[in-house]
Scaffold this active site. Structure first.
Site, PDB file in Angstrom:
ATOM      1  N   GLY A 182       0.789  -1.238  -0.033  1.00 33.48           N
ATOM      2  CA  GLY A 182      -0.015  -0.062   0.019  1.00 33.48           C
ATOM      3  C   GLY A 182       0.861   1.138   0.236  1.00 33.48           C
ATOM      4  O   GLY A 182       2.115   1.091   0.718  1.00 33.48           O
TER       5      GLY A 182
ATOM      6  N   HIS B 277      -2.566   8.046   6.447  1.00 35.18           N
ATOM      7  CA  HIS B 277      -1.529   9.058   5.987  1.00 35.18           C
ATOM      8  C   HIS B 277      -2.197  10.409   5.470  1.00 35.18           C
ATOM      9  O   HIS B 277      -1.525  11.382   5.296  1.00 35.18           O
ATOM     10  CB  HIS B 277      -0.754   8.227   4.754  1.00 35.18           C
ATOM     11  CG  HIS B 277       0.134   7.249   5.098  1.00 35.18           C
ATOM     12  ND1 HIS B 277       1.320   7.746   5.401  1.00 35.18           N
ATOM     13  CD2 HIS B 277       0.284   5.997   4.975  1.00 35.18           C
ATOM     14  CE1 HIS B 277       2.205   6.752   5.792  1.00 35.18           C
ATOM     15  NE2 HIS B 277       1.684   5.467   5.516  1.00 35.18           N
TER      16      HIS B 277
ATOM     17  N   GLN C 171       3.346   9.889   0.550  1.00 33.79           N
ATOM     18  CA  GLN C 171       4.629   9.272   0.826  1.00 33.79           C
ATOM     19  C   GLN C 171       5.477   9.273  -0.091  1.00 33.79           C
ATOM     20  O   GLN C 171       6.885   9.252  -0.086  1.00 33.79           O
ATOM     21  CB  GLN C 171       4.280   7.617   1.089  1.00 33.79           C
ATOM     22  CG  GLN C 171       3.555   7.484   2.242  1.00 33.79           C
ATOM     23  CD  GLN C 171       3.197   5.843   2.344  1.00 33.79           C
ATOM     24  OE1 GLN C 171       2.359   5.323   2.132  1.00 33.79           O
ATOM     25  NE2 GLN C 171       4.224   5.298   3.093  1.00 33.79           N
TER      26      GLN C 171
ATOM     27  N   CYS D  77       5.308   0.008   7.229  1.00 23.90           N
ATOM     28  CA  CYS D  77       5.077   1.273   6.429  1.00 23.90           C
ATOM     29  C   CYS D  77       6.427   1.503   5.509  1.00 23.90           C
ATOM     30  O   CYS D  77       7.631   1.496   6.207  1.00 23.90           O
ATOM     31  CB  CYS D  77       4.669   2.135   7.366  1.00 23.90           C
ATOM     32  SG  CYS D  77       4.494   4.064   6.274  1.00 23.90           S
ATOM     33  N   LEU D  78       6.294   1.747   4.411  1.00 21.80           N
ATOM     34  CA  LEU D  78       7.566   2.260   3.589  1.00 21.80           C
ATOM     35  C   LEU D  78       8.011   3.666   3.953  1.00 21.80           C
ATOM     36  O   LEU D  78       9.396   3.555   4.072  1.00 21.80           O
ATOM     37  CB  LEU D  78       7.074   2.331   2.119  1.00 21.80           C
ATOM     38  CG  LEU D  78       6.804   0.935   1.398  1.00 21.80           C
ATOM     39  CD1 LEU D  78       6.310   1.376  -0.090  1.00 21.80           C
ATOM     40  CD2 LEU D  78       8.005   0.109   1.229  1.00 21.80           C
TER      41      LEU D  78
ATOM     42  N   HIS E 235      -4.831   1.995   7.354  1.00 23.06           N
ATOM     43  CA  HIS E 235      -3.149   2.607   7.426  1.00 23.06           C
ATOM     44  C   HIS E 235      -3.124   3.642   6.430  1.00 23.06           C
ATOM     45  O   HIS E 235      -2.648   4.770   6.634  1.00 23.06           O
ATOM     46  CB  HIS E 235      -2.218   1.393   7.234  1.00 23.06           C
ATOM     47  CG  HIS E 235      -0.891   1.680   7.271  1.00 23.06           C
ATOM     48  ND1 HIS E 235       0.065   1.181   8.115  1.00 23.06           N
ATOM     49  CD2 HIS E 235      -0.380   2.441   6.274  1.00 23.06           C
ATOM     50  CE1 HIS E 235       1.000   1.708   7.856  1.00 23.06           C
ATOM     51  NE2 HIS E 235       1.152   2.426   6.817  1.00 23.06           N
ATOM     52  N   GLU E 236      -3.717   3.363   5.121  1.00 21.95           N
ATOM     53  CA  GLU E 236      -3.235   4.405   3.951  1.00 21.95           C
ATOM     54  C   GLU E 236      -4.208   5.559   4.418  1.00 21.95           C
ATOM     55  O   GLU E 236      -3.688   6.818   3.955  1.00 21.95           O
ATOM     56  CB  GLU E 236      -3.399   3.793   2.672  1.00 21.95           C
ATOM     57  CG  GLU E 236      -2.603   2.620   2.454  1.00 21.95           C
ATOM     58  CD  GLU E 236      -1.057   2.869   2.663  1.00 21.95           C
ATOM     59  OE1 GLU E 236      -0.600   4.056   2.315  1.00 21.95           O
ATOM     60  OE2 GLU E 236      -0.542   1.899   2.921  1.00 21.95           O
TER      61      GLU E 236
HETATM   62  C1  Y12 Z   1      -0.373  -4.277   7.166  1.00 19.53           C
HETATM   63  C2  Y12 Z   1       0.677  -4.181   6.227  1.00 19.53           C
HETATM   64  C3  Y12 Z   1       0.894  -3.070   5.465  1.00 19.53           C
HETATM   65  C4  Y12 Z   1       0.319  -2.082   5.430  1.00 19.53           C
HETATM   66  C5  Y12 Z   1       0.250  -0.804   4.684  1.00 19.53           C
HETATM   67  C6  Y12 Z   1       1.384  -0.668   3.782  1.00 19.53           C
HETATM   68  N1  Y12 Z   1       2.865  -1.018   4.035  1.00 19.53           N
HETATM   69  C7  Y12 Z   1       3.484  -1.406   3.265  1.00 19.53           C
HETATM   70  O1  Y12 Z   1       3.314  -1.555   2.152  1.00 19.53           O
HETATM   71  C8  Y12 Z   1       4.987  -1.698   4.004  1.00 19.53           C
HETATM   72  C9  Y12 Z   1       6.101  -2.212   3.164  1.00 19.53           C
HETATM   73  C10 Y12 Z   1       7.339  -2.486   3.756  1.00 19.53           C
HETATM   74  C11 Y12 Z   1       8.200  -2.754   2.626  1.00 19.53           C
HETATM   75  C12 Y12 Z   1       9.512  -3.093   3.397  1.00 19.53           C
HETATM   76  O2  Y12 Z   1      10.466  -3.472   2.187  1.00 19.53           O
HETATM   77  C13 Y12 Z   1      11.467  -2.659   1.647  1.00 19.53           C
HETATM   78  O3  Y12 Z   1      11.642  -1.304   2.184  1.00 19.53           O
HETATM   79  C14 Y12 Z   1      12.289  -3.273   0.708  1.00 19.53           C
HETATM   80  C15 Y12 Z   1      10.067  -2.944   4.428  1.00 19.53           C
HETATM   81  O4  Y12 Z   1      11.300  -3.347   4.840  1.00 19.53           O
HETATM   82  C16 Y12 Z   1      12.346  -2.320   5.341  1.00 19.53           C
HETATM   83  O5  Y12 Z   1      11.974  -1.283   5.581  1.00 19.53           O
HETATM   84  C17 Y12 Z   1      13.553  -2.940   5.616  1.00 19.53           C
HETATM   85  C18 Y12 Z   1       8.968  -2.366   5.437  1.00 19.53           C
HETATM   86  C19 Y12 Z   1       7.668  -2.221   4.870  1.00 19.53           C
HETATM   87  C20 Y12 Z   1      -0.756  -1.954   6.351  1.00 19.53           C
HETATM   88  C21 Y12 Z   1      -1.214  -3.047   7.186  1.00 19.53           C
HETATM   89 CO    CO Z   2       2.304   4.057   5.595  1.00 22.85          CO
END
Ligand code: Y12
Ligand code: CO
Length: 174
Positions: free
Chosen positions: A45, A141, A50, A95-96, A137-138
């Site tokens: 997401g 933001h 962001q 969260c990214l 979550h989004e």
């Molecule tokens: C549950 C799960 C996710 C959400 C909201 C959206 N969040 C994400 O998309 C999180 C992504 C994410 C990706 C990562 O990987 C990289 O950055 C390569 C990450 O890993 C690191 O930071 C090392 C962390 C999060 C809502 C509810």
């Molecule tokens: Co986020």
């Protein structure tokens, strides 16, 4: 369009995103760039704020049972409003914009959402499970709220300490 992620504690993440009024080429170009960017960074997401575009737009691509994120499952959600909500569920969120940290957050279990698509058409969506969590979550933001804002005082203090250390280590590696 070249995008980059805005990371906590950047103040730009605290801005309230503006309503989308023009469903034009600029919006379509941004949405078209957000999708590959989100997949490349392993996201499920992403809100426009962001990537430094504080407008009420977000995308979601929830993985299927095989862990794949097929493009036909992509959701583009503009100007969302939650019109019904029920239940409670806790999930370890990431969260990214807050790299490397995952924390338990409690949210509504089921939601009904009104939103617009990229052409301005009005839609309704009923969501539960991970989709409902990710939408909430989004949508946070869009109000300048991050998942870490939902933590208890003591958990937040611990997070701040660990995050500062992570940023310091990352800077030293550069
Ligand atoms: C549950 C799960 C996710 C959400 C909201 C959206 N969040 C994400 O998309 C999180 C992504 C994410 C990706 C990562 O990987 C990289 O950055 C390569 C990450 O890993 C690191 O930071 C090392 C962390 C999060 C809502 C509810
Ligand atoms: Co986020």
């Amino acid at each position: 369009m070249q995008l980059s992620i805005v990371e906590y504690p950047d103040k730009r993440l605290r801005e309230k995103s503006k309503e989308v009024k023009h469903f034009d080429e600029n919006l379509h170009k941004l949405l078209d760039a957000m999708h590959p960017f989100m997949l490349e960074t392993n996201g499920i997401g992403l809100a426009a704020i962001q990537v430094n575009h504080p407008i009420r737009a977000l995308i979601l691509n929830i993985p299927n049972e095989e862990g794949e994120q097929p493009p036909e499952n992509l959701l583009e959600i503009i100007n969302p409003v939650i019109v019904e909500k029920s239940g409670e569920t806790t999930y370890q969120e990431g969260c990214l914009s807050v790299p490397k940290f995952y924390e338990d957050v409690t949210r509504f279990e089921k939601i009904t959402l009104n939103y617009q698509d990229r052409h301005g058409n009005t839609k309704t969506l009923e969501a539960d499970e991970l989709l409902a969590i990710a939408i909430q979550h989004e949508m946070d933001h869009l109000e300048g709220i991050l998942f870490i804002d939902h933590l208890s005082y003591s958990r937040r203090k611990k997070f701040e300490k660990e995050y500062k250390r992570m940023l310091k280590e990352r800077k030293a590696k550069k």
